[in-house]
Write an enzyme that holds these catalytic residues in place. Sequence first.
Site, short mmCIF file in Angstrom:
data_model
loop_
_atom_site.label_atom_id
_atom_site.label_comp_id
_atom_site.label_asym_id
_atom_site.label_seq_id
_atom_site.Cartn_x
_atom_site.Cartn_y
_atom_site.Cartn_z
N LEU A 62 0.82 -1.22 0.00
CA LEU A 62 0.00 0.00 0.00
C LEU A 62 0.85 1.26 0.00
O LEU A 62 0.41 2.31 -0.47
CB LEU A 62 -0.92 0.02 1.23
CG LEU A 62 -1.95 -1.10 1.33
CD1 LEU A 62 -2.69 -1.02 2.66
CD2 LEU A 62 -2.95 -1.00 0.18
N GLY A 63 2.04 1.18 0.56
CA GLY A 63 2.89 2.36 0.64
C GLY A 63 4.24 2.02 1.24
O GLY A 63 4.48 0.91 1.72
N GLY A 65 7.79 4.05 3.32
CA GLY A 65 8.40 5.24 3.91
C GLY A 65 9.72 4.87 4.55
O GLY A 65 10.23 3.75 4.38
N GLY A 66 10.29 5.82 5.31
CA GLY A 66 11.56 5.58 5.96
C GLY A 66 11.49 4.49 7.01
O GLY A 66 12.50 3.85 7.34
N ASP A 184 4.12 14.55 15.06
CA ASP A 184 4.37 14.33 13.63
C ASP A 184 3.08 14.43 12.83
O ASP A 184 2.82 13.61 11.94
CB ASP A 184 5.04 12.97 13.41
CG ASP A 184 5.82 12.92 12.08
OD1 ASP A 184 6.11 14.00 11.52
OD2 ASP A 184 6.13 11.81 11.63
#
Length: 362
Positions: A62-63, A65-66, A184
């Site tokens: 789905l995705g 990131g870091g 965040d």
Amino acid sequence: MIVLAYLRQQKISKKQAMITGRREMKKSHKCEVIFENGGILATRRYSYADIKRMTNSFKEKLGQGGYGCVYKGKLPDGHLVAVKILSKLKGDGEDFINEVNSMSRTSHINIVTLLGFCFHKTKRALVYEYMPNGSLEKLIYEENYFKLGGRHLGWDTLYQISLGIAQGLEYLHQGCNSRILHFDIKPHNILLDENYCPKISDFGLAKICHREESKISLLDTRGTAGFIAPEVFCRNIGGISQKSDVYSFGMTVLEMVGGRKNIMTGAERTSEIYFPHWIHKRLELQEEFGLQNVTTEGDTEKARKMVIVSLWCIQTNPSIRPTMSEVVDMLRGGVDCLQVPPKPYLTSPSRSSPTIPMSMVV
């Protein structure tokens, strides 16, 4: 000689691998102790085999990131889930512990639900409720929705999303047994369900504190460049508190309003580089905002309300910013009751220059 050098290097590599392995095991043991002592095991714990089964061996991503990758999964009862696989453990695993600990304390319509976690040696995963509309940043930036063949969400939807985020933050600051500061808030960390109801996610940087604590101490700067409150990276501005989340909320809403990044170095005119100053000048001069898809008086009122509230939220001095409870009241109230805030002068570090401690945008 070449063979001897190769064998020596192989021996060194094996030794380094063993040292790294021991470190990871120590981290794993420390996390296990914290989980057990903290009573976090009330949240369902899955084995790594469970995680592989529910994601069909990580078939649909789905995705990314870091932190690692997110995969679509399904529980035995048929419910869809999002499974976040963490690629590496930072420090002693405090980000992972933070996320599980913080989210196991929450229950609110605007906070994503943590359904369980996996912690097995070096394998770590978080299992969330599935959000079919993904993260907010995919739907608010013009560059994204034109590329994906989408359209502007509409001002009623944008307004409801901003109100929902505000209510979620109000709950974290005031409604939990312990106050939770997120640190965040940004469009990437706002997930949308099938009805575009927003849910705050990603609590890896969150800090749990006592209700009576008005200000807290941080050993490090945390957050994302462009959304970090000035006092988080420049301590002589003011104390770090729930108002730091208020600042990040304001910057998030301004990106929703503008349909662009707040700091855009590639803008044609200098005045358009920093969106908050550009929109504040329009507001001050009582000029049209010139925003996308404003077609009715209702659209104009919602856009103006979101602009004024978000500009109050990003005031440099934390004491001038409203609390999230006040933000919710401002968003629900009439736009005529809102005063135009002063121009905010200091911004968080720009996205293109995250190493710069502070930028003055004139």
